[in-house]
Scaffold this motif. Sequence first.
Motif, mmCIF file in Angstrom:
data_model
loop_
_atom_site.group_PDB
_atom_site.id
_atom_site.type_symbol
_atom_site.label_atom_id
_atom_site.label_comp_id
_atom_site.label_asym_id
_atom_site.label_seq_id
_atom_site.Cartn_x
_atom_site.Cartn_y
_atom_site.Cartn_z
ATOM 1 N N LEU A 28 116.225 -2.107 70.107
ATOM 2 C CA LEU A 28 115.215 -1.695 69.124
ATOM 3 C C LEU A 28 114.074 -2.702 69.046
ATOM 4 C CD1 LEU A 28 117.625 -0.414 66.337
ATOM 5 C CD2 LEU A 28 116.098 0.989 67.738
ATOM 6 N N ILE A 29 114.394 -3.984 69.164
ATOM 7 C CA ILE A 29 113.340 -5.005 69.183
ATOM 8 C C ILE A 29 112.441 -4.805 70.390
ATOM 9 C CG2 ILE A 29 112.921 -7.490 69.501
ATOM 10 C CD1 ILE A 29 115.432 -7.985 67.779
ATOM 11 N N GLU A 30 113.050 -4.511 71.554
ATOM 12 C CA GLU A 30 112.263 -4.258 72.764
ATOM 13 C C GLU A 30 111.387 -3.024 72.616
ATOM 14 O OE1 GLU A 30 115.162 -4.110 75.881
ATOM 15 O OE2 GLU A 30 115.278 -6.299 76.096
ATOM 16 N N LEU A 31 111.815 -2.074 71.781
ATOM 17 C CA LEU A 31 110.996 -0.885 71.512
ATOM 18 C C LEU A 31 109.896 -1.165 70.489
ATOM 19 C CD1 LEU A 31 113.759 1.911 71.390
ATOM 20 C CD2 LEU A 31 112.029 1.566 73.181
ATOM 21 N N GLY A 32 109.886 -2.374 69.935
ATOM 22 C CA GLY A 32 108.808 -2.778 69.046
ATOM 23 C C GLY A 32 109.117 -2.720 67.565
ATOM 24 N N TYR A 33 110.389 -2.609 67.195
ATOM 25 C CA TYR A 33 110.750 -2.467 65.791
ATOM 26 C C TYR A 33 111.247 -3.779 65.189
ATOM 27 C CZ TYR A 33 110.330 2.530 66.588
ATOM 28 O OH TYR A 33 109.839 3.769 66.904
ATOM 29 N N ASP A 34 111.015 -3.912 63.904
ATOM 30 C CA ASP A 34 111.571 -5.005 63.110
ATOM 31 C C ASP A 34 112.972 -4.567 62.677
ATOM 32 O OD1 ASP A 34 111.965 -7.230 61.557
ATOM 33 O OD2 ASP A 34 110.633 -6.614 59.942
ATOM 34 N N VAL A 35 113.993 -5.332 63.037
ATOM 35 C CA VAL A 35 115.368 -4.866 62.891
ATOM 36 C C VAL A 35 116.232 -5.913 62.198
ATOM 37 C CG1 VAL A 35 117.380 -3.963 64.137
ATOM 38 C CG2 VAL A 35 115.099 -3.679 65.111
ATOM 39 N N GLU A 36 117.168 -5.441 61.384
ATOM 40 C CA GLU A 36 118.228 -6.283 60.832
ATOM 41 C C GLU A 36 119.564 -5.570 60.992
ATOM 42 O OE1 GLU A 36 116.656 -9.153 57.194
ATOM 43 O OE2 GLU A 36 117.647 -7.261 56.711
ATOM 44 N N VAL A 37 120.593 -6.342 61.277
ATOM 45 C CA VAL A 37 121.957 -5.830 61.172
ATOM 46 C C VAL A 37 122.368 -6.039 59.715
ATOM 47 C CG1 VAL A 37 124.357 -6.104 61.882
ATOM 48 C CG2 VAL A 37 122.512 -6.347 63.571
ATOM 49 N N ILE A 38 122.671 -4.949 59.040
ATOM 50 C CA ILE A 38 123.072 -5.043 57.636
ATOM 51 C C ILE A 38 124.432 -5.743 57.575
ATOM 52 C CG2 ILE A 38 123.631 -3.749 55.543
ATOM 53 C CD1 ILE A 38 121.723 -1.551 56.553
ATOM 54 N N ASN A 39 124.464 -6.890 56.947
ATOM 55 C CA ASN A 39 125.658 -7.736 56.972
ATOM 56 C C ASN A 39 126.673 -7.269 55.928
ATOM 57 O OD1 ASN A 39 127.314 -9.781 57.824
ATOM 58 N ND2 ASN A 39 126.255 -11.398 56.691
ATOM 59 N N TYR A 40 127.098 -6.028 56.117
ATOM 60 C CA TYR A 40 128.104 -5.438 55.240
ATOM 61 C C TYR A 40 129.492 -5.824 55.730
ATOM 62 C CZ TYR A 40 131.464 -1.939 53.705
ATOM 63 O OH TYR A 40 132.591 -1.332 53.221
ATOM 64 N N SER A 374 113.444 6.551 70.132
ATOM 65 C CA SER A 374 112.000 6.559 69.873
ATOM 66 C C SER A 374 111.593 7.753 69.016
ATOM 67 C CB SER A 374 111.220 6.563 71.195
ATOM 68 O OG SER A 374 111.468 5.377 71.915
ATOM 69 N N LYS A 375 112.125 8.915 69.350
ATOM 70 C CA LYS A 375 111.799 10.119 68.579
ATOM 71 C C LYS A 375 112.338 10.033 67.162
ATOM 72 C CE LYS A 375 112.418 15.160 68.603
ATOM 73 N NZ LYS A 375 113.017 16.303 69.316
ATOM 74 N N ALA A 376 113.566 9.606 67.010
ATOM 75 C CA ALA A 376 114.187 9.549 65.694
ATOM 76 C C ALA A 376 113.458 8.580 64.768
ATOM 77 C CB ALA A 376 115.651 9.144 65.827
ATOM 78 N N LEU A 377 112.939 7.500 65.328
ATOM 79 C CA LEU A 377 112.300 6.477 64.494
ATOM 80 C C LEU A 377 110.806 6.729 64.271
ATOM 81 C CD1 LEU A 377 114.129 3.382 65.968
ATOM 82 C CD2 LEU A 377 114.300 4.223 63.618
ATOM 83 N N SER A 378 110.186 7.528 65.139
ATOM 84 C CA SER A 378 108.728 7.709 65.032
ATOM 85 C C SER A 378 108.329 8.958 64.298
ATOM 86 C CB SER A 378 108.098 7.701 66.432
ATOM 87 O OG SER A 378 108.574 8.796 67.202
#
Length: 379
Positions: A28-40, A374-378
């Motif tokens: 996802l980072i390579e696709l250009g998104y700001d990402v976090e793993v939710i530390n649940y 890409s489709k799901a996020l855009s």
Amino acid sequence: MDKIGILTFHYSNNYGGVLQAIALQNTLIELGYDVEVINYIPQNYKPYNIIGNLGIRKNIFLNKLNNLNIFNMSKKIKIMNKYCDSIINKFNIYREKNMCLSEQVDEDSLLSILNNYSAIIVGSDQVWNPSQRKSPIYFLDFVDKYKGKKISYAPDSTIKDVNNEDLSRLNKALSEFNYISVRNDHSNEFVKTVINKEVEIVADPTLLYDFENVEKARDEEHEYILTYVLGKEINGSHNKAIEKIRNKYGNIPVYSIKIPTMNFEFSHFADKVFYDLNPDEWISMFRNAKFIYTDSFHGVLFSLKYHKPFLAYYTEKLRATRFIDLGKRYGIDKYIVQNISDIDDNKLLDILPDFNTIDKIIDLQKESSLKFLSKALSE
């Protein structure tokens, strides 16, 4: 930029679980998104969960130490705790170094951070398995308290069957997802049973990401057969399977990797056992092996990834579905067996997997998987 949250099994000391989370994050980072793993981390989770300070796994471990003529009980416990503490510490350090983690939350505090994310992606791994279906967490069933986009990426349901008592609640939860993908046929059947909808089957995240810069493992300077066994013994015995492999590949050392949440015991068939590899070292052991023997889903995927001849097996019902799907999806059925006799019947040690064809299948699956994300996020 809007932030994407990943909600998955990232917290256990399990190589596949950690690596799939990092692979999805980095893709996802390579696709250009700001990402976090939710530390649940669930309230009832303990790193010694299956070993247990007084549990059955500890007893197995101590019995194995008995066989090594280590008679002093305090010494036995010290050895066991050393391995357990070492691997847990290494996984924690690895997560801190390689994951973009949110603050730590549990069932009570997860809701407080959900709306930090414009979209939450559930998966991969077996987050929709039967043990999770009464919990709202991995089905994002938070009534109207989360306002963002709900997406699943390659979750595994383990089995396709659904209890009638869970059906209505799961129908409501999955119907509220904006985009759903799964990682195999039986998970597609699970979704179809719940919401009567065909969904896209995508690649496990570990096939999307290269893992190029990994730490070199110990003692891999020479040829070796690698075993990575998580469940029950193959029908016919590990010893006979290893004997057949050595007859074909030479009398080279057999190395075994263990994890504390699974088959944490000495391997009678191995020349050397590794109890405390970090995930990079685990990858390196796969990358440099001459042959791989495993009952692990991700063990098979990394064998394919690095073009390693392999023998995979399953004996338990809950493992069967994922291996049957792997065999069908990548054309490797003959290399996945249930008992020793299948090894000779399939002549699997005599013919190498067709890695050129497998690569083409993976490339096509990777392409469609990235398009799905890409489709799901855009949109």
